[in-house]
Design an enzyme around this catalytic site. Structure first.
Site, PDB file in Angstrom:
ATOM      1  N   GLU A   1       0.839  -1.212   0.000  1.00 24.62           N
ATOM      2  CA  GLU A   1       0.000   0.000   0.000  1.00 24.62           C
ATOM      3  C   GLU A   1       0.872   1.260   0.000  1.00 24.62           C
ATOM      4  OE1 GLU A   1      -2.276  -1.598   3.388  1.00 24.62           O
ATOM      5  OE2 GLU A   1      -4.057  -1.107   2.225  1.00 24.62           O
TER       6      GLU A   1
ATOM      7  N   GLU B   1      -3.465  -9.925   3.462  1.00 29.76           N
ATOM      8  CA  GLU B   1      -4.383  -9.624   4.574  1.00 29.76           C
ATOM      9  C   GLU B   1      -5.518 -10.635   4.709  1.00 29.76           C
ATOM     10  OE1 GLU B   1      -3.013  -7.410   2.628  1.00 29.76           O
ATOM     11  OE2 GLU B   1      -2.618  -5.520   3.667  1.00 29.76           O
TER      12      GLU B   1
HETATM   13  N1  3HC Z   1       3.935  -8.393  11.648  1.00 27.23           N
HETATM   14  C1  3HC Z   1       4.570  -8.861  12.735  1.00 27.23           C
HETATM   15  N2  3HC Z   1       5.476  -9.845  12.701  1.00 27.23           N
HETATM   16  C2  3HC Z   1       5.735 -10.398  11.516  1.00 27.23           C
HETATM   17  C3  3HC Z   1       5.114  -9.977  10.330  1.00 27.23           C
HETATM   18  C4  3HC Z   1       4.171  -8.924  10.422  1.00 27.23           C
HETATM   19  N3  3HC Z   1       3.552  -8.442   9.364  1.00 27.23           N
HETATM   20  N4  3HC Z   1       5.582 -10.715   9.312  1.00 27.23           N
HETATM   21  C5  3HC Z   1       6.479 -11.564   9.840  1.00 27.23           C
HETATM   22  N5  3HC Z   1       6.572 -11.366  11.164  1.00 27.23           N
HETATM   23  C6  3HC Z   1       7.485 -12.040  12.104  1.00 27.23           C
HETATM   24  C7  3HC Z   1       7.109 -13.489  12.353  1.00 27.23           C
HETATM   25  O1  3HC Z   1       6.150 -13.604  13.380  1.00 27.23           O
HETATM   26  C8  3HC Z   1       8.439 -14.082  12.746  1.00 27.23           C
HETATM   27  O2  3HC Z   1       8.673 -13.714  14.075  1.00 27.23           O
HETATM   28  P1  3HC Z   1       9.529 -14.665  15.040  1.00 27.23           P
HETATM   29  O3  3HC Z   1      10.878 -14.780  14.413  1.00 27.23           O
HETATM   30  O4  3HC Z   1       9.487 -13.977  16.327  1.00 27.23           O
HETATM   31  O5  3HC Z   1       8.795 -15.973  15.040  1.00 27.23           O
HETATM   32  C9  3HC Z   1       9.429 -13.310  11.881  1.00 27.23           C
HETATM   33  O6  3HC Z   1       8.755 -12.118  11.500  1.00 27.23           O
HETATM   34  C10 3HC Z   1       9.871 -14.037  10.635  1.00 27.23           C
HETATM   35  O7  3HC Z   1       8.700 -14.493   9.953  1.00 27.23           O
HETATM   36  P2  3HC Z   1       8.709 -15.888   9.175  1.00 27.23           P
HETATM   37  O8  3HC Z   1       9.195 -16.963  10.070  1.00 27.23           O
HETATM   38  O9  3HC Z   1       7.380 -16.039   8.549  1.00 27.23           O
HETATM   39  O10 3HC Z   1       9.848 -15.597   8.089  1.00 27.23           O
HETATM   40  P3  3HC Z   1       9.887 -15.891   6.551  1.00 27.23           P
HETATM   41  O11 3HC Z   1      11.151 -15.333   6.071  1.00 27.23           O
HETATM   42  O12 3HC Z   1       9.574 -17.330   6.290  1.00 27.23           O
HETATM   43  O13 3HC Z   1       8.670 -15.051   5.905  1.00 27.23           O
HETATM   44  C11 3HC Z   1       7.299 -13.126   5.462  1.00 27.23           C
HETATM   45  C12 3HC Z   1       8.663 -13.654   5.969  1.00 27.23           C
HETATM   46  C13 3HC Z   1       7.142 -13.471   3.996  1.00 27.23           C
HETATM   47  C14 3HC Z   1       7.254 -11.653   5.680  1.00 27.23           C
HETATM   48  C15 3HC Z   1       6.179 -13.843   6.268  1.00 27.23           C
HETATM   49  O14 3HC Z   1       6.476 -13.727   7.648  1.00 27.23           O
HETATM   50  C16 3HC Z   1       4.814 -13.293   6.047  1.00 27.23           C
HETATM   51  O15 3HC Z   1       4.158 -13.637   5.089  1.00 27.23           O
HETATM   52  N6  3HC Z   1       4.353 -12.437   6.970  1.00 27.23           N
HETATM   53  C17 3HC Z   1       2.998 -11.965   6.967  1.00 27.23           C
HETATM   54  C18 3HC Z   1       2.895 -10.718   6.198  1.00 27.23           C
HETATM   55  C19 3HC Z   1       1.506 -10.155   6.284  1.00 27.23           C
HETATM   56  O16 3HC Z   1       0.522 -10.843   6.504  1.00 27.23           O
HETATM   57  N7  3HC Z   1       1.448  -8.851   6.094  1.00 27.23           N
HETATM   58  C20 3HC Z   1       0.223  -8.133   6.118  1.00 27.23           C
HETATM   59  C21 3HC Z   1       0.065  -7.538   7.457  1.00 27.23           C
HETATM   60  S1  3HC Z   1      -1.528  -6.830   7.632  1.00 27.23           S
HETATM   61  C22 3HC Z   1      -1.358  -5.292   6.930  1.00 27.23           C
HETATM   62  O17 3HC Z   1      -0.353  -4.948   6.373  1.00 27.23           O
HETATM   63  C23 3HC Z   1      -2.546  -4.449   7.133  1.00 27.23           C
HETATM   64  C24 3HC Z   1      -2.562  -3.243   6.286  1.00 27.23           C
HETATM   65  O18 3HC Z   1      -3.299  -3.498   5.124  1.00 27.23           O
HETATM   66  C25 3HC Z   1      -3.144  -2.098   7.011  1.00 27.23           C
END
Ligand code: 3HC
Ligand code: NAI
Length: 718
Positions: free
Chosen positions: A104, A124
Site C-alpha cells: 500500500e 491480509e
Molecule cells: N507483523 C509482525 N510480525 C511479523 C510480520 C508482520 N507483518 N511478518 C512476519 N513477522 C514475524 C514473524 O512472526 C516471525 O517472528 P519470530 O521470528 O518472532 O517468530 C518473523 O517475523 C519471521 O517471519 P517468518 O518466520 O514467517 O519468516 P519468513 O522469512 O519465512 O517469511 C514473510 C517472511 C514473507 C514476511 C512472512 O512472515 C509473512 O508472510 N508475513 C505476513 C505478512 C503479512 O501478513 N502482512 C500483512 C500484514 S496486515 C497489513 O499490512 C494491514 C494493512 O493493510 C493495514
C-alpha cells in the site's frame, strides 16, 4: 529503525526493523516526521523508500492489531496520507517482499521499481482482514477491478516481472535498486502520479451498468460469511466502493470495514494461527542444538507412506534410497512417483527436466546395506512392533553411527523401538500424514532419550520439505490421532444413538471441516479403524459391533466402493459419499442388541459441541501430561492435519472463543446425560474455575531435556 541518506537532492529512507521491517506503530511514528521534513525541505526534490534485511517490508506489524490505536498513535495510514499530501516525488525501491501495508505504501508512491527477485502481495485476507491503508482503493485504479479482486482475494504473490507486465511496477533492475530509484527520481522531473486522482478501471468490455453483476458474481465465488468468507465479502464491498464512490469516501469505507474486521473473531483466530505456526520451533534448548546435515536419506518400505515420504525428500533436493523387498510394491511405488511428477509437469508446476531429476533421485533397493552412508532413515513398514524392532536392529547395524533413525509409526511406542538400537538418542518419530507428499503436517515425536540435535535435524528436514512441523511427546496416537480417537468416538456414539452418519457429517461440515467424521473414516479406511480398535478397544471405537460388521462385509470405505456411505464411480468424481440407509439400519440393529437408548433428535449445534468439546478435553489432557508443548501446537496440528476450520483457530483457540468455563460446564452436563466417559481434564477444570483461557494460561516451558515427554509443559497451572 530508520536510516536516511541524502544523495544529490534525493532523500533515501531505509526501513530497518528486523526481522521483516514491519511498519509498526513505533516505526510509523518515526517515519512520519521524516516525510514531513522532506516535504518542507528545499534541498530535497524526491524521496526514495527502501528496506534493509533483504526485504522491503512485511507490512503492518500484526502484533499491533491487538492494541487499540489511541489519538497519538501513528499508523501506516498516517504515513500514506503524508506521502499523498506531499508535493515531492516519491519512489519506492523494492528488493524482496512488499506485503500488505508495504504494498500500500508502494501504491501511494509516484514510481515503483524492484529487483527481479521481488514479490508484491496483499496477504491480509489470510489474516481475516482486507488491505486497510488504501490498497482496496488504489489497486483498482492501477489494474482493473477484476484483477485487483483476484490479487487481494487470493493473496497472490506477484513476481516482479508479472507486476511489471501488469503495470504495477515501472521498472525492474538487475543491479542496485536504490541507485536506479535515485536515477528514476531525477528523470521524473518532479512529475507526481497520484492514483487517487484516477478512476477505478473496469475490465475490458465491461460497461459501468454491468458492475453490480460483476460484484454479485464475486460474492458468489467466495465462501459464505460464516464459513470462512467473512473478510472476503467485506473486501469485495470495499473494492465496489472504489468504483462507485469518490476516492476519499471509498477510503473511509475501506477504513471502516478494516476496523470492523480487525476486531472480528475470524481474524483473531487466523492471527493466532499465524503466530502459533511461527512459534512451533521455539522449543527450549532447540536453538542451541546442532542439526545434522542431511545430504542423503533412506526410507524403509515402499508402501503408501514410504512412497510419499520418498517424494518429500526428492522435492527437498535430498537424494533418497528406498528399501522395499516386494517387487510388486516397487513397481507400484514407481508408478505412483511417475504419475505424480507427470501430473506436476502437465499442470505446469514443474519443468520436464526438474521432474526427471527428482524422479531419478529416488532409488529402490532390497538391500539394507545400501543405506550405510545415509544421514537420516525414515522407517514406514507395517504397523507392528515386532516388525519395526527387527527393522531398527538391522538399521542400527548397517547405517553409520552418526545417522538419525526415525519411525513413521502412527501409534507405537518410540522408546520400545529405540531400545532395539544402540543409539536411542538418535531415534525419534517423524509422523507424516497421508498423502505424505501433499499434507503439510509433520509430527516429530520425542522419545525419552531423543536428543535435541536429533529433534533439530528433524525440524530442519521438515522445513526443507516445507512442512509445518510440530513436536509431540511419546504417547499413543501422539497429538493428532490421540485427540481424533475421542472425536470419532463421540461421532460413533451419536450414530449408535440413532443419528444418521450423514447428519453428523453435515453438522461438522457446517462448522467448517472439509468433511465429517464418517466421510473421513471412509477415506482413511474402516479397516484401519478396525485395526486400531483391536489394539486399543478402549479408544475410538463405539459400544456396538458396527465397525466389526462393516469390516466383515469388507466395507472399508472409498477403496472398496462402500463404507459408512456408498460410492458410485458414475456419480461426480466417484468419491462423493452417498447416504446408505442400510448402514443406518445396521446402527439401529446393533444398538438394539447392545441395549443403547435411541436419541435421534440431536441438534446440529449439539453435534458440533459433542465432537469439538471431545477434542478440546483431549487436547487439555495432552497439555496436562506434557505431550503437547503449547495450546497453539495442538491448534496447528488440527488446522493443518485434520481440516479444523482456521477461522476458529484450532480446538484450543475455539475453547477460548466459546469460553472455557462454558466448555467445562457443558462437559459436566455431558457427564450427567451421557455417562462417565465425559470427564473434564484437570487443566480444563482449573482454567475454567479461575475464569481464564488457554491463550493466556501460563504453561511452563521449562527444561525439556530430562523428560520422556515433550516438555515440562503445564506445571505452573497448578
Ligand atoms: N507483523 C509482525 N510480525 C511479523 C510480520 C508482520 N507483518 N511478518 C512476519 N513477522 C514475524 C514473524 O512472526 C516471525 O517472528 P519470530 O521470528 O518472532 O517468530 C518473523 O517475523 C519471521 O517471519 P517468518 O518466520 O514467517 O519468516 P519468513 O522469512 O519465512 O517469511 C514473510 C517472511 C514473507 C514476511 C512472512 O512472515 C509473512 O508472510 N508475513 C505476513 C505478512 C503479512 O501478513 N502482512 C500483512 C500484514 S496486515 C497489513 O499490512 C494491514 C494493512 O493493510 C493495514
Ligand atoms: P503399507 O502396507 O502401504 O506399506 C508398508 C510397506 O512396507 C510394504 O510395501 C511392505 O512390503 C514394506 N515392508 C514390510 N516389511 C518390511 C521390511 N522388513 N523391510 C522393508 N520393507 C518392508 O503401509 P503404510 O500405510 O505405508 O504404513 C506404513 C507405516 O506408516 C505404518 O507404521 C503406519 O502406521 C504409518 N502411517 C500410515 C498412514 C496411512 O494413512 N497409511 C499415516 C501415517 C502413518
Amino acid at each position: 529503525m530508520i536510516e536516511t541518506k541524502d544523495s544529490n537532492g534525493v532523500r533515501v529512507i531505509t526501513l530497518d526493523n528486523p526481522p521483516v521491517n514491519a511498519l509498526s506503530f513505533a516505526l510509523c511514528a518515526q517515519l512520519l516526521p521524516l516525510i514531513e521534513a522532506a516535504d518542507g525541505g528545499r534541498a530535497v526534490d524526491a524521496v526514495v523508500f527502501t528496506g534493509a534485511n533483504g526485504i522491503f517490508s512485511g507490512g503492518a506489524d500484526v502484533n499491533d492489531f491487538t492494541t487499540e490505536p489511541g489519538p497519538e498513535t501513528k499508523t501506516i495510514r498516517d504515513v500514506i496520507a503524508a506521502v499523498e499530501g506531499s508535493s515531492k516525488v516519491f519512489v519506492v525501491a523494492i528488493d524482496g517482499n512488499a506485503l500488505g501495508g508495504a504494498f500500500e505504501l508502494s501504491l501511494v508512491c509516484d514510481y515503483r521499481i524492484a529487483t527481479k527477485r521481488s514479490r508484491l502481495s496483499f496477504p491480509e485476507i489470510q489474516l481475516g482482514l482486507l488491505p486497510g491503508a488504501g490498497g482496496t482503493q488504489r489497486l483498482p485504479r492501477l489494474v482493473d477491478v477484476q484483477e485487483a479482486l483476484q490479487i487481494m482475494l487470493k493473496a497472490v504473490r506477484i513476481p516482479a516481472e508479472e507486476a511489471l507486465a501488469k503495470g504495477i511496477l515501472d521498472e525492474i533492475v538487475d543491479g542496485d535498486v536504490v541507485e536506479a530509484a535515485i536515477a528514476l527520481a531525477h528523470r521524473s522531473e518532479g512529475a507526481k502520479r497520484r492514483l487517487s486522482e484516477r478512476r477505478a478501471i473496469l475490465p475490458k468490455g465491461v460497461v459501468p451498468q454491468a458492475l453490480p453483476f460483476l460484484v454479485s458474481q464475486a460474492h458468489k465465488m467466495v465462501p459464505p460469511e460464516e464459513s470462512g468468507g467473512y473478510a472476503a465479502h467485506k473486501l469485495i464491498d470495499a473494492v465496489e466502493a472504489a468504483v462507485t464512490l469518490p476516492f476519499k469516501y471509498g477510503l473511509a469505507h475501506e477504513y471502516r470495514l478494516f476496523d470492523e474486521l480487525v476486531r472480528s473473531k475470524p481474524s483473531l483466530a487466523l492471527r493466532h494461527v499465524f503466530f502459533a505456526e511461527r512459534a512451533l520451533s521455539k522449543i527450549p534448548g532447540l536453538a542451541e542444538a546442532e542439526p545434522r546435515t542431511v545430504a542423503k536419506a533412506g526410507v524403509i518400505g515402499g508402501g503408501t507412506m514410504g512412497t510419499g515420504i520418498a517424494i518429500c525428500f526428492a522435492d527437498a533436493g535430498i537424494p533418497v534410497i528406498v528399501v522395499e523387498p516386494v517387487d510388486a510394491q516397487v513397481e507400484r511405488a514407481k508408478q505412483t512417483i511417475f504419475g505424480m511428477y507427470a501430473h506436476q509437469v502437465q499442470r505446469g508446476r514443474l519443468t520436464q527436466e526438474e521432474a526427471w531429476k527428482r524422479g531419478q533421485s529416488i532409488v529402490f533397493t532390497a538391500e539394507y546395506g545400501e543405506l550405510a552412508d545415509c544421514d537420516l532413515v525414515v522407517e514406514a513398514v507395517f504397523e507392528s512392533m515386532d516388525v519395526k524392532r527387527e527393522v531398527f536392529t538391522k538399521l542400527d547395524s548397517v547405517v553409520k553411527t552418526s545417522a538419525i533413525l526415525a519411525t513413521n509409526t502412527s501409534t507405537l511406542d518410540i522408546d520400545e523401538i529405540a531400545a532395539a538400537t544402540r543409539r536411542p538418542a538418535q531415534v525419534l518419530g517423524m509422523h507424516f500424514f497421508a498423502p505424505a507428499n501433499i499434507m503439510k503436517l509433520l509430527e516429530v515425536v520425542r522419545g525419552k532419550s531423543s536428543s535435541l540435535d536429533a529433534i533439530a535435524t528433524a525440524f530442519a528436514v521438515g522445513k526443507s520439505m516445507r512442512k509445518v512441523t510440530v513436536l509431540s511427546g511419546n504417547a499413543f496416537g501422539f497429538i493428532g490421532n490421540r485427540m481424533l480417537l475421542d472425536y470419532v468416538r463421540e461421532a460413533l456414539y451419536m450414530a449408535e444413538e440413532g443419528l444418521p452418519p450423514y447428519r453428523i457429517d453435515a453438522a461438522m461440515k457446517g462448522f467448517g471441516f472439509p468433511m465429517g467424521p464418517f466421510a473421513m473414516f471412509d477415506l482413511s479406511g474402516v479397516d484401519v479403524a478396525w485395526h486400531i480398535a483391536q489394539a486399543r478397544p478402549d479408544l475410538g471405537s463405539g459400544r456396538t459391533k458396527v465397525v466389526q460388521r462393516l469390516y466383515e462385509m469388507k466395507r472399508f470405505g472409498q477403496k472398496t466402493g462402500a463404507g459408512y456411505y456408498r460410492y458410485d464411480k458414475s456419480v461426480g468424481s466417484g468419491r462423493e459419499p452417498i447416504r446408505d440407509e442400510s448402514v443406518e439400519k445396521l446402527f439401529a440393529e446393533e444398538a438394539q442388541r447392545a441395549g443403547i437408548t435411541q436419541h435421534p433428535n440431536v441438534s446440529d449445534a449439539e453435534v458440533v459441541r459433542r465432537c469439538t468439546y471431545a477434542l478440546i478435553n483431549a487436547g487439555a489432557a495432552l497439555l496436562e501430561e506434557g505431550i503437547a508443548l503449547r495450546p497453539g501446537d495442538i491448534d496447528i496440528v488440527y488446522v493443518y492435519g485434520y481440516g479444523f476450520p482456521p477461522y476458529h483457530g484450532g480446538p484450543m483457540w475455539y475453547a477460548d472463543e466459546s469460553g472455557v468455563k462454558n466448555v467445562y460446564e457443558t462437559i459436566l452436563r455431558f457427564r450427567e446425560e451421557l455417562g462417565d466417559r465425559w470427564q473434564p481434564s484437570r487443566l480444563l477444570k482449573e482454567i475454567a474455575e479461575r475464569g481464564g483461557d488457554f491463550a493466556t494460561a501460563r504453561l511452563s516451558e521449562a527444561s525439556v531435556s530430562d523428560r520422556s515427554r515433550t516438555t515440562e509443559a503445564v506445571a505452573s497451572h497448578a
